[in-house]
Structures are given as C-alpha cells and as structure tokens.
Design an enzyme around this catalytic site. Structure first.
Site, short mmCIF file in Angstrom:
data_model
loop_
_atom_site.label_atom_id
_atom_site.label_comp_id
_atom_site.label_asym_id
_atom_site.label_seq_id
_atom_site.Cartn_x
_atom_site.Cartn_y
_atom_site.Cartn_z
N TYR A 152 -1.60 6.25 -6.33
CA TYR A 152 -2.27 5.12 -5.66
C TYR A 152 -1.33 3.93 -5.55
CZ TYR A 152 -5.65 1.32 -4.98
OH TYR A 152 -6.33 0.23 -4.51
N ASP A 184 -11.35 10.93 11.48
CA ASP A 184 -10.51 11.11 10.31
C ASP A 184 -9.16 10.48 10.62
OD1 ASP A 184 -8.89 11.90 8.24
OD2 ASP A 184 -9.19 14.06 8.53
N LYS A 204 0.08 2.22 -2.07
CA LYS A 204 -0.22 0.83 -1.72
C LYS A 204 1.06 -0.01 -1.63
CE LYS A 204 -4.73 0.66 -1.22
NZ LYS A 204 -5.33 0.34 0.12
#
Length: 231
Positions: A151, A58, A155
């Site tokens: 998101y 992970d 990014k």
C-alpha cells in the site's frame, strides 16, 4: 478554476469519502460524473445528487477505461476536472510474507487505476488548454508503516506520478495536485478499528474541502496537501 458549470469526473465515488466529496462539488456548482466499479451504485448516487451522471467501470482494466471515457464524452461531452478517489488498502503482513497477489492488487487499485484514468482524460484537457486533476495519496507514503509495504509503495508512486505529471502539463494549462490522507472516519474504518479515537480522524467533508480548494487554486500545481486531522 471556478467549479460552476464545470464537469468533474469523480472516480471511486461510492466509496468511503466519495459521496461527501461529490456532494460538496455539486454544492460548488459543478456537474459531477460519478464512477464506481458497480454501475447501479454509481447511478443511485447520481440520482441523489441530481446534477450528476453515473457510470460503472473497472478502472484497473485498460479497455474498460477507454470504453468509459467514450461513454462519458458521448453522454456528457467533456471532462474539465478529475478527482481520482479510486484506491484500496490491504496490509498486515511484513514484506517477507506479502503475497504476490496482494502486492499486485495494491499497485493496480492505487496506481494503475490512476495512470489509466489520467491518461484517458488528458488529451481532451490538452486540446482545450485547461484542466485540473487531484489524486489521493496517503500518510503512509511519508511515514514508517510496518506491514503495509504494498500500500505504501503504491501511494508513494502515485504521489510521484502526480508531481511528474504536473511538470509535464504545466505549460498546457492543466494543474495536477494531490491530497495525502491520514485515517478517514468512514463506517468501514470504524468497523475495522472499533477502539480507535474516531474523533481524531479526518472527516470525509474535510477531504472534500481540500479537494475543492485544489481544484480551484489557479496558482497551485504539483502540490501535496496533507490532510491528517488531529491524529
């Protein structure tokens, strides 16, 4: 940086683009270390690739990343290059209705995982005075995208991290670049958007070619290569 006999760590290797990228790296002569959250899936891909090792971890967990690097160094010896594909998308809600858990999940998957993995491999690269790192951003980092704040922010931050890191390690013989992707033609995306124009989407093999180019482009660092297909 020719890839022949280079050890390239590929995270998120069993995702939508990971297998295609890993196969292309092997075809270029690299020895690939594939990492997935599920070790059985990573090992299965490694067996298919032959010139590969598979590990599970992970990458949003700091201790797990440290353990992973220890295993890689013990079994493989070093990491010459990193291709960080780990990431994920969750969208659909405006900022006012974005749950804190969704916000944190996007930052963890798309930013924290990159920071922890890059920080883990950097000391070895700096000691050797060579290395190449490629991260994977998104078109959403550059363009308006209602409903994908978490998101897009993650990014965007990842691309900024890439640029800052490139400036920090430039004199250490390490290059750091990114690809920014539009929608990629994966089974998951086809299932999510069955009526979309799939032939305009980016092919996983196109992502692989862009990454291979950046890994080997000795004069390029701090760049973001936009891979948008025909969309």
């Amino acid at each position: 940086m020719p890839l022949t006999d280079r050890i390239v760590l590929v995270t998120g290797a069993t995702g939508g683009v990971g297998p295609a990228v890993s196969r292309m790296l092997v075809s270029e002569g690299a020895h690939v270390v594939v990492v997935s959250r599920r070790e059985d899936a990573a090992c299965e891909l490694a067996r298919e690739l032959v010139e590969a090792h598979g590990f599970g971890a992970d990458l949003t967990d700091e201790a797990a990343v440290g353990d992973l690097l220890g295993r890689i160094l013990s079994e493989v010896g070093r990491v010459d290059a990193l291709v960080h594909l780990t990431g994920g998308y969750s969208g659909g809600a405006p900022v006012a209705r974005t749950a804190s858990a969704d916000w944190e999940r996007m930052l963890a998957l798309n930013l924290r995982s990159a920071f922890l993995t890059i920080r883990a491999v950097l000391p070895g690269m700096l000691d050797r005075g060579s290395g190449s790192i490629v991260t994977v951003g998104s078109r959403a980092a550059f363009e308006e995208g209602a409903g994908m704040a978490a998101y897009a922010v993650a990014k965007s931050a990842l691309l900024r991290l890439t640029e800052v890191l490139a400036a920090e390690v430039r004199t250490g013989g390490i290059r750091v670049n990114a690809v920014a992707l539009s929608t990629v033609d994966t089974p998951a995306n086809r299932e999510a958007m069955p009526r979309a124009k799939h032939d305009a989407w980016v092919k996983p093999e196109d992502v692989g070619r862009a990454i291979v180019f950046l890994l080997g482009a000795e004069a390029v660092s701090g760049a973001v290569l936009k891979v948008y297909g025909a969309a």
